[in-house]
Write a protein that holds these residues in place. Structure first.
Motif, PDB file in Angstrom:
ATOM      1  N   GLU A   1      32.828  18.066 113.753  1.00  0.00           N
ATOM      2  CA  GLU A   1      33.057  19.523 113.957  1.00  0.00           C
ATOM      3  C   GLU A   1      34.577  19.907 113.994  1.00  0.00           C
ATOM      4  N   THR A   2      34.795  21.159 113.668  1.00  0.00           N
ATOM      5  CA  THR A   2      36.193  21.219 113.411  1.00  0.00           C
ATOM      6  C   THR A   2      36.756  22.528 114.537  1.00  0.00           C
ATOM      7  N   THR A   3      35.670  23.134 115.271  1.00  0.00           N
ATOM      8  CA  THR A   3      36.118  24.422 115.941  1.00  0.00           C
ATOM      9  C   THR A   3      35.753  24.027 117.547  1.00  0.00           C
ATOM     10  N   VAL A   4      36.254  24.740 118.427  1.00  0.00           N
ATOM     11  CA  VAL A   4      35.714  24.666 119.832  1.00  0.00           C
ATOM     12  C   VAL A   4      34.439  25.025 119.768  1.00  0.00           C
ATOM     13  N   SER A   5      33.949  25.983 119.361  1.00  0.00           N
ATOM     14  CA  SER A   5      32.523  26.750 119.573  1.00  0.00           C
ATOM     15  C   SER A   5      31.476  25.628 118.674  1.00  0.00           C
ATOM     16  N   GLY A   6      31.585  25.162 117.724  1.00  0.00           N
ATOM     17  CA  GLY A   6      31.097  24.261 116.889  1.00  0.00           C
ATOM     18  C   GLY A   6      30.808  22.933 117.827  1.00  0.00           C
ATOM     19  N   ALA A   7      32.045  22.241 118.169  1.00  0.00           N
ATOM     20  CA  ALA A   7      32.044  21.242 118.832  1.00  0.00           C
ATOM     21  C   ALA A   7      30.981  21.408 120.217  1.00  0.00           C
ATOM     22  N   ILE A   8      31.105  22.410 121.007  1.00  0.00           N
ATOM     23  CA  ILE A   8      30.362  22.601 122.165  1.00  0.00           C
ATOM     24  C   ILE A   8      28.778  22.565 121.923  1.00  0.00           C
ATOM     25  N   GLU A   9      28.531  23.592 120.860  1.00  0.00           N
ATOM     26  CA  GLU A   9      26.999  23.557 120.305  1.00  0.00           C
ATOM     27  C   GLU A   9      26.703  22.104 120.008  1.00  0.00           C
ATOM     28  N   ALA A  10      27.523  21.543 118.832  1.00  0.00           N
ATOM     29  CA  ALA A  10      27.030  20.149 118.477  1.00  0.00           C
ATOM     30  C   ALA A  10      26.703  19.313 119.750  1.00  0.00           C
TER      31      ALA A  10
ATOM     32  N   ASN B   1      26.087  19.771 122.783  1.00  0.00           N
ATOM     33  CA  ASN B   1      24.849  20.107 123.726  1.00  0.00           C
ATOM     34  C   ASN B   1      23.625  19.866 123.001  1.00  0.00           C
ATOM     35  N   LEU B   2      23.759  19.748 121.723  1.00  0.00           N
ATOM     36  CA  LEU B   2      22.338  19.544 120.719  1.00  0.00           C
ATOM     37  C   LEU B   2      22.325  18.174 120.893  1.00  0.00           C
ATOM     38  N   HIS B   3      23.413  17.291 120.333  1.00  0.00           N
ATOM     39  CA  HIS B   3      23.131  15.791 120.051  1.00  0.00           C
ATOM     40  C   HIS B   3      23.219  14.890 121.314  1.00  0.00           C
ATOM     41  N   ASN B   4      23.861  15.194 122.365  1.00  0.00           N
ATOM     42  CA  ASN B   4      24.039  14.548 123.478  1.00  0.00           C
ATOM     43  C   ASN B   4      24.485  13.074 123.189  1.00  0.00           C
ATOM     44  N   PRO B   5      25.745  13.138 122.501  1.00  0.00           N
ATOM     45  CA  PRO B   5      26.324  11.917 121.877  1.00  0.00           C
ATOM     46  C   PRO B   5      26.717  11.149 123.243  1.00  0.00           C
ATOM     47  N   ASP B   6      26.870   9.847 122.790  1.00  0.00           N
ATOM     48  CA  ASP B   6      27.328   8.588 123.708  1.00  0.00           C
ATOM     49  C   ASP B   6      28.811   8.701 123.765  1.00  0.00           C
ATOM     50  N   ILE B   7      29.393   8.991 122.545  1.00  0.00           N
ATOM     51  CA  ILE B   7      30.887   8.772 122.481  1.00  0.00           C
ATOM     52  C   ILE B   7      31.469   9.936 121.573  1.00  0.00           C
ATOM     53  N   ILE B   8      32.442  10.594 122.292  1.00  0.00           N
ATOM     54  CA  ILE B   8      33.052  11.861 121.540  1.00  0.00           C
ATOM     55  C   ILE B   8      34.463  11.311 121.162  1.00  0.00           C
ATOM     56  N   LEU B   9      34.925  11.451 119.915  1.00  0.00           N
ATOM     57  CA  LEU B   9      36.414  11.101 119.609  1.00  0.00           C
ATOM     58  C   LEU B   9      36.824  12.819 119.280  1.00  0.00           C
ATOM     59  N   LEU B  10      37.851  12.996 120.253  1.00  0.00           N
ATOM     60  CA  LEU B  10      37.942  14.597 120.374  1.00  0.00           C
ATOM     61  C   LEU B  10      39.727  14.760 120.035  1.00  0.00           C
ATOM     62  N   ASP B  11      40.045  15.737 119.173  1.00  0.00           N
ATOM     63  CA  ASP B  11      41.388  16.096 119.058  1.00  0.00           C
ATOM     64  C   ASP B  11      41.771  17.070 119.977  1.00  0.00           C
ATOM     65  N   ILE B  12      43.169  17.185 120.148  1.00  0.00           N
ATOM     66  CA  ILE B  12      43.590  18.234 121.151  1.00  0.00           C
ATOM     67  C   ILE B  12      43.696  19.524 120.830  1.00  0.00           C
ATOM     68  N   GLN B  13      44.496  19.651 119.408  1.00  0.00           N
ATOM     69  CA  GLN B  13      44.477  20.999 118.782  1.00  0.00           C
ATOM     70  C   GLN B  13      43.370  21.207 117.727  1.00  0.00           C
ATOM     71  N   ILE B  14      42.574  22.057 117.696  1.00  0.00           N
ATOM     72  CA  ILE B  14      41.499  22.261 116.947  1.00  0.00           C
ATOM     73  C   ILE B  14      41.122  23.824 116.781  1.00  0.00           C
ATOM     74  N   VAL B  15      40.590  24.140 115.692  1.00  0.00           N
ATOM     75  CA  VAL B  15      40.367  25.796 115.472  1.00  0.00           C
ATOM     76  C   VAL B  15      39.555  26.284 116.606  1.00  0.00           C
ATOM     77  N   GLY B  16      40.393  27.206 117.191  1.00  0.00           N
ATOM     78  CA  GLY B  16      39.897  28.259 118.284  1.00  0.00           C
ATOM     79  C   GLY B  16      40.200  27.906 119.628  1.00  0.00           C
ATOM     80  N   GLY B  17      41.049  27.030 119.741  1.00  0.00           N
ATOM     81  CA  GLY B  17      41.737  26.162 120.872  1.00  0.00           C
ATOM     82  C   GLY B  17      41.946  24.872 121.045  1.00  0.00           C
ATOM     83  N   THR B  18      41.555  24.172 122.166  1.00  0.00           N
ATOM     84  CA  THR B  18      41.942  22.670 122.441  1.00  0.00           C
ATOM     85  C   THR B  18      40.720  22.183 122.734  1.00  0.00           C
ATOM     86  N   GLY B  19      40.889  20.639 122.632  1.00  0.00           N
ATOM     87  CA  GLY B  19      39.746  19.771 123.068  1.00  0.00           C
ATOM     88  C   GLY B  19      39.275  19.953 124.676  1.00  0.00           C
ATOM     89  N   PHE B  20      40.200  20.353 125.461  1.00  0.00           N
ATOM     90  CA  PHE B  20      40.268  20.909 126.711  1.00  0.00           C
ATOM     91  C   PHE B  20      39.075  21.964 126.963  1.00  0.00           C
TER      92      PHE B  20
END
Length: 116
Positions: free
Chosen positions: A34-43, A45-64
């Motif tokens: 995913e490349t955006t805050v909203s896309g990441a949140i949706e993905a 919540n959908l996939h329930n991953p075991d591990i997330i590799l998260l960048d800080i500065q992304i489209v639409g805001g931050t990893g936080f």
């Protein structure tokens, strides 16, 4: 199979993370990139991953911002970023690791290994 999700807005970064994951952790499946805050949140919540590799500065805001928008929070979290000033905030958000770009393969392997 362990499920991983990558949140990275730069194509080269995405490809590098996928390559490192595939070469070093065949037991891990990257379920989404995913490349955006909203896309990441949706993905997440959908996939329930075991591990997330998260960048800080992304489209639409931050990893936080991604973390604040989640319902599902049972995963290992690795921040991968060019910004060292967010490390304390990452720790407060239960990060398993904080890897600075450019990524050193041995640091990546160590971080993901601790998550498994």
């Amino acid at each position: 199979m362990i499920r991983a999700l990558i949140v990275e807005d730069e194509y080269f970064g995405q490809e590098l993370l996928k390559k490192h994951m595939k070469e070093n952790f065949p037991e891990i499946s990257v379920v989404s990139v995913e490349t955006t805050v909203s896309g990441a949140i949706e993905a997440i919540n959908l996939h329930n991953p075991d591990i997330i590799l998260l960048d800080i500065q992304i489209v639409g805001g931050t990893g936080f911002d991604v973390l604040k928008g989640l319902k599902y929070k049972d995963f290992e979290l690795i921040f991968i970023t060019a910004f060292n000033q967010y490390a304390i905030e990452a720790i407060k958000n239960n990060a398993s690791d904080y890897i600075l770009k450019p990524i050193k393969v041995n640091e990546f392997i160590d971080g993901v290994s601790r998550c498994i």
